[in-house]
Design a protein around this motif. Structure first.
Motif, mmCIF file in Angstrom:
data_model
loop_
_atom_site.group_PDB
_atom_site.id
_atom_site.type_symbol
_atom_site.label_atom_id
_atom_site.label_comp_id
_atom_site.label_asym_id
_atom_site.label_seq_id
_atom_site.Cartn_x
_atom_site.Cartn_y
_atom_site.Cartn_z
ATOM 1 N N VAL A 1 0.836 -1.205 0.000
ATOM 2 C CA VAL A 1 0.000 0.000 0.000
ATOM 3 C C VAL A 1 0.866 1.248 0.000
ATOM 4 O O VAL A 1 2.050 1.215 0.376
ATOM 5 C CB VAL A 1 -0.956 0.032 1.222
ATOM 6 C CG1 VAL A 1 -1.884 -1.176 1.201
ATOM 7 C CG2 VAL A 1 -0.186 0.092 2.531
ATOM 8 N N VAL A 2 0.258 2.348 -0.384
ATOM 9 C CA VAL A 2 0.937 3.643 -0.391
ATOM 10 C C VAL A 2 1.002 4.231 1.010
ATOM 11 O O VAL A 2 1.984 4.874 1.384
ATOM 12 C CB VAL A 2 0.209 4.603 -1.355
ATOM 13 C CG1 VAL A 2 0.764 6.015 -1.239
ATOM 14 C CG2 VAL A 2 0.327 4.097 -2.786
ATOM 15 N N ALA A 3 -0.066 4.017 1.806
ATOM 16 C CA ALA A 3 -0.134 4.623 3.139
ATOM 17 C C ALA A 3 -1.122 3.847 3.999
ATOM 18 O O ALA A 3 -1.962 3.099 3.490
ATOM 19 C CB ALA A 3 -0.557 6.090 3.045
ATOM 20 N N THR A 4 -1.010 4.052 5.308
ATOM 21 C CA THR A 4 -1.943 3.470 6.265
ATOM 22 C C THR A 4 -2.703 4.582 6.965
ATOM 23 O O THR A 4 -2.106 5.541 7.464
ATOM 24 C CB THR A 4 -1.203 2.611 7.307
ATOM 25 O OG1 THR A 4 -0.544 1.526 6.640
ATOM 26 C CG2 THR A 4 -2.178 2.032 8.327
ATOM 27 N N ILE A 5 -4.020 4.457 7.015
ATOM 28 C CA ILE A 5 -4.886 5.461 7.634
ATOM 29 C C ILE A 5 -5.126 5.060 9.083
ATOM 30 O O ILE A 5 -5.696 3.986 9.341
ATOM 31 C CB ILE A 5 -6.216 5.565 6.873
ATOM 32 C CG1 ILE A 5 -5.945 5.969 5.414
ATOM 33 C CG2 ILE A 5 -7.150 6.572 7.553
ATOM 34 C CD1 ILE A 5 -7.153 5.831 4.510
ATOM 35 N N PRO A 6 -4.705 5.880 10.054
ATOM 36 C CA PRO A 6 -4.955 5.551 11.460
ATOM 37 C C PRO A 6 -6.454 5.506 11.757
ATOM 38 O O PRO A 6 -7.243 6.222 11.130
ATOM 39 C CB PRO A 6 -4.279 6.699 12.219
ATOM 40 C CG PRO A 6 -3.370 7.360 11.234
ATOM 41 C CD PRO A 6 -3.978 7.153 9.894
ATOM 42 N N ALA A 7 -6.825 4.696 12.733
ATOM 43 C CA ALA A 7 -8.248 4.520 13.038
ATOM 44 C C ALA A 7 -8.925 5.827 13.430
ATOM 45 O O ALA A 7 -10.113 6.021 13.158
ATOM 46 C CB ALA A 7 -8.419 3.480 14.133
ATOM 47 N N HIS A 8 -8.178 6.756 14.078
ATOM 48 C CA HIS A 8 -8.823 7.997 14.508
ATOM 49 C C HIS A 8 -9.131 8.928 13.346
ATOM 50 O O HIS A 8 -9.839 9.928 13.531
ATOM 51 C CB HIS A 8 -7.960 8.724 15.552
ATOM 52 C CG HIS A 8 -6.655 9.236 15.029
ATOM 53 N ND1 HIS A 8 -5.504 8.473 15.004
ATOM 54 C CD2 HIS A 8 -6.308 10.439 14.515
ATOM 55 C CE1 HIS A 8 -4.512 9.184 14.506
ATOM 56 N NE2 HIS A 8 -4.972 10.378 14.202
ATOM 57 N N LEU A 9 -8.649 8.612 12.152
ATOM 58 C CA LEU A 9 -8.954 9.427 10.983
ATOM 59 C C LEU A 9 -10.024 8.801 10.093
ATOM 60 O O LEU A 9 -10.281 9.295 8.996
ATOM 61 C CB LEU A 9 -7.681 9.691 10.166
ATOM 62 C CG LEU A 9 -6.647 10.613 10.826
ATOM 63 C CD1 LEU A 9 -5.439 10.798 9.927
ATOM 64 C CD2 LEU A 9 -7.264 11.961 11.188
ATOM 65 N N VAL A 10 -10.645 7.705 10.543
ATOM 66 C CA VAL A 10 -11.760 7.131 9.798
ATOM 67 C C VAL A 10 -12.970 8.039 9.951
ATOM 68 O O VAL A 10 -13.307 8.473 11.059
ATOM 69 C CB VAL A 10 -12.083 5.711 10.302
ATOM 70 C CG1 VAL A 10 -13.344 5.180 9.624
ATOM 71 C CG2 VAL A 10 -10.907 4.776 10.026
ATOM 72 N N GLY A 11 -13.635 8.340 8.834
ATOM 73 C CA GLY A 11 -14.733 9.291 8.855
ATOM 74 C C GLY A 11 -16.050 8.714 8.387
ATOM 75 O O GLY A 11 -16.460 7.626 8.809
ATOM 76 N N ALA A 12 -16.714 9.428 7.485
ATOM 77 C CA ALA A 12 -18.044 9.049 7.028
ATOM 78 C C ALA A 12 -18.041 7.649 6.432
ATOM 79 O O ALA A 12 -17.119 7.258 5.716
ATOM 80 C CB ALA A 12 -18.548 10.057 5.994
ATOM 81 N N GLY A 13 -19.073 6.908 6.737
ATOM 82 C CA GLY A 13 -19.189 5.519 6.300
ATOM 83 C C GLY A 13 -19.076 4.550 7.445
ATOM 84 O O GLY A 13 -19.556 3.413 7.355
ATOM 85 N N ALA A 14 -18.416 4.956 8.543
ATOM 86 C CA ALA A 14 -18.311 4.086 9.713
ATOM 87 C C ALA A 14 -19.717 3.768 10.221
ATOM 88 O O ALA A 14 -20.561 4.653 10.373
ATOM 89 C CB ALA A 14 -17.495 4.766 10.805
ATOM 90 N N GLY A 15 -19.968 2.491 10.461
ATOM 91 C CA GLY A 15 -21.278 2.058 10.932
ATOM 92 C C GLY A 15 -22.223 1.651 9.831
ATOM 93 O O GLY A 15 -23.233 1.004 10.094
ATOM 94 N N LEU A 16 -21.905 2.004 8.569
ATOM 95 C CA LEU A 16 -22.757 1.627 7.452
ATOM 96 C C LEU A 16 -22.299 0.307 6.853
ATOM 97 O O LEU A 16 -21.199 -0.179 7.126
ATOM 98 C CB LEU A 16 -22.748 2.727 6.384
ATOM 99 C CG LEU A 16 -23.272 4.101 6.803
ATOM 100 C CD1 LEU A 16 -23.202 5.062 5.634
ATOM 101 C CD2 LEU A 16 -24.695 3.993 7.327
ATOM 102 N N THR A 17 -23.125 -0.258 5.988
ATOM 103 C CA THR A 17 -22.776 -1.517 5.342
ATOM 104 C C THR A 17 -21.477 -1.404 4.550
ATOM 105 O O THR A 17 -21.168 -0.353 3.980
ATOM 106 C CB THR A 17 -23.893 -1.983 4.402
ATOM 107 O OG1 THR A 17 -23.483 -3.199 3.742
ATOM 108 C CG2 THR A 17 -24.192 -0.940 3.333
ATOM 109 N N SER A 18 -20.727 -2.497 4.514
ATOM 110 C CA SER A 18 -19.479 -2.518 3.747
ATOM 111 C C SER A 18 -19.659 -3.187 2.392
ATOM 112 O O SER A 18 -18.689 -3.429 1.685
ATOM 113 C CB SER A 18 -18.394 -3.249 4.544
ATOM 114 O OG SER A 18 -18.812 -4.566 4.863
ATOM 115 N N GLU A 19 -20.896 -3.514 2.032
ATOM 116 C CA GLU A 19 -21.177 -4.067 0.703
ATOM 117 C C GLU A 19 -21.541 -2.915 -0.225
ATOM 118 O O GLU A 19 -22.671 -2.458 -0.281
ATOM 119 C CB GLU A 19 -22.319 -5.081 0.780
ATOM 120 C CG GLU A 19 -22.056 -6.265 1.679
ATOM 121 C CD GLU A 19 -20.889 -7.131 1.238
ATOM 122 O OE1 GLU A 19 -20.453 -7.008 0.071
ATOM 123 O OE2 GLU A 19 -20.404 -7.930 2.057
ATOM 124 N N GLY A 20 -20.578 -2.449 -0.974
ATOM 125 C CA GLY A 20 -20.769 -1.282 -1.817
ATOM 126 C C GLY A 20 -20.442 -0.019 -1.043
ATOM 127 O O GLY A 20 -20.224 -0.024 0.162
#
Length: 292
Positions: free
Chosen positions: A180-199
Motif C-alpha cells: 500500500v501507499v499509506a496506512t490510515i490511522p483509526a482515529h482518521l476514519v470518517g463518514a461511512g463508519a457504521g454503514l454496510t461494507s457491501e458497496g
C-alpha cells in the motif's frame, strides 16, 4: 509462494446503469452545504461525467466536494442499483451501450455516494467528451464470492480476479500482506463508519491537515492502495483492534467534516490475518493499465 483465488468458481453476470446526473436535495437547505468551519459552500459534487479529473490525479486540492473521477453510473431503481453496487467489482470491464460513445470500454474503479448510490467507471478523456448523462453502461461483473485459497478468514469485497492478481502481495508467517501507499490511522476514519461494507465507500477525515501530514496522507492520489488500521469491514465498517481493511482511493477530498477522500474497501480481516507493507506508487492506474 503462489497466492490464488477460486477464479473458476466465479459467475460473470451483467449489471448496468445509466450515467447519473449530479443532484442536490431539495430546498430550503440546499444547494449550499456546510464546511467543517461552518462556512456555507457551493461546489461540484459526485455524479455525472467529470472531464478533467481521473484516476492517478491528486485526491486533494480540487474545488469540489468528493468528486468521482471519470463517470458515475446508477441503476434504474433502488433494488437494481443495489445489485449494481454489490456485484460490480473494481477491475471489471464496462461498455457503453448507447449514445455517441457506444462500444467504448471502461474499467470500474470505485463505489461511492452517500449511501452506496453510484459506481465509478474510468473511461479515457477522449471517450468522456462523447458521452452524455443518461447513456446506458453495462458492467461485466465478476468477483462476488471470491475467496483467497488458504486464507478463508479474509473477506473480499467488490474485488475482481484481475485486480487481485495485479496487487502487490506476499505471505509472511501465514499472513497475507498487501502493498500500500499509506496506512490510515483509526482515529482518521470518517463518514461511512457504521454503514454496510457491501458497496459504497469509507472516508478518511481531513479537517485536521496537520494530522493528515503526520500520517503521510497528504499526497494521496486517486487510485492509490491504502490500509485502514484497526478497522473491521466484514459486515459494517467499525473499529476493532487488530483488524485491517485494504481499499482504493476512489473520490476526492471535500470541505465537509468527516468527508475527506473516499476509499472503496476491497478486503478485510478481523484478527490480524491481513497485513500491509509499504509499496510507494501502488495505484490501480498502473496496475490495470488505465488509459488517460
Amino acid at each position: 509462494m503462489s497466492i490464488s483465488v477460486n477464479t473458476n468458481d466465479l459467475v460473470s453476470v451483467s449489471v448496468g446503469g445509466s450515467i447519473a446526473h449530479p443532484g442536490f436535495p431539495g430546498l430550503p437547505a440546499e444547494p449550499y452545504r456546510l464546511a467543517a468551519d461552518g462556512r456555507p459552500f457551493l461546489l461540484p459534487a459526485w455524479g455525472g461525467i467529470v472531464y478533467n479529473v481521473s484516476v492517478g490525479d491528486s485526491a486533494f486540492g480540487w474545488a469540489a466536494d468528493c468528486i468521482h473521477p471519470g463517470v458515475s453510473i446508477r441503476g434504474g431503481d433502488d433494488a437494481k442499483n443495489r445489485g449494481l453496487n454489490i456485484f460490480a467489482c473494481l477491475g471489471n470491464t464496462a461498455m457503453v451501450m448507447t449514445g455517441r460513445a457506444q462500444g467504448a470500454k471502461g474499467i470500474v474503479t470505485g463505489k461511492s455516494g452517500r449511501f452506496s448510490e453510484q459506481v465509478i467507471v474510468h473511461f479515457p478523456k477522449s471517450v468522456r467528451k462523447d458521452m452524455s448523462v443518461g447513456d446506458q453502461i453495462v458492467v461485466r461483473s465478476k468477483g462476488t464470492g471470491m475467496v483467497v485459497e488458504g486464507h478463508p478468514e479474509i473477506a473480499l469485497k467488490g474485488l475482481s480476479p484481475e485486480l487481485f492478481e495485479a496487487l502487490p502481495k506476499r505471505v509472511t508467517d501465514g499472513r497475507l500482506e498487501i502493498g500500500v501507499v499509506a496506512t490510515i490511522p483509526a482515529h482518521l476514519v470518517g463518514a461511512g463508519a457504521g454503514l454496510t461494507s457491501e458497496g459504497g465507500s469509507l472516508h478518511m477525515q481531513s479537517t485536521d491537515r496537520e494530522a493528515i501530514r503526520e500520517a503521510g496522507l497528504d499526497q494521496l492520489r486517486l487510485g492509490d492502495l491504502v490500509a485502514f488500521e484497526n478497522t473491521d469491514s466484514r459486515y459494517n465498517h467499525g473499529y476493532l483492534r487488530g483488524a485491517m481493511s485494504i481499499g482504493v482511493v476512489g473520490q476526492t477530498d471535500g470541505p465537509r467534516a468527516g468527508y475527506g477522500p473516499g476509499v472503496t474497501v476491497i478486503m478485510t480481516a478481523a484478527k490480524g490475518e491481513l497485513g500491509c507493507y509499504s509499496a510507494p506508487g501502488t495505484n490501480i492506474k498502473t496496475l490495470l493499465g488505465l488509459e488517460d
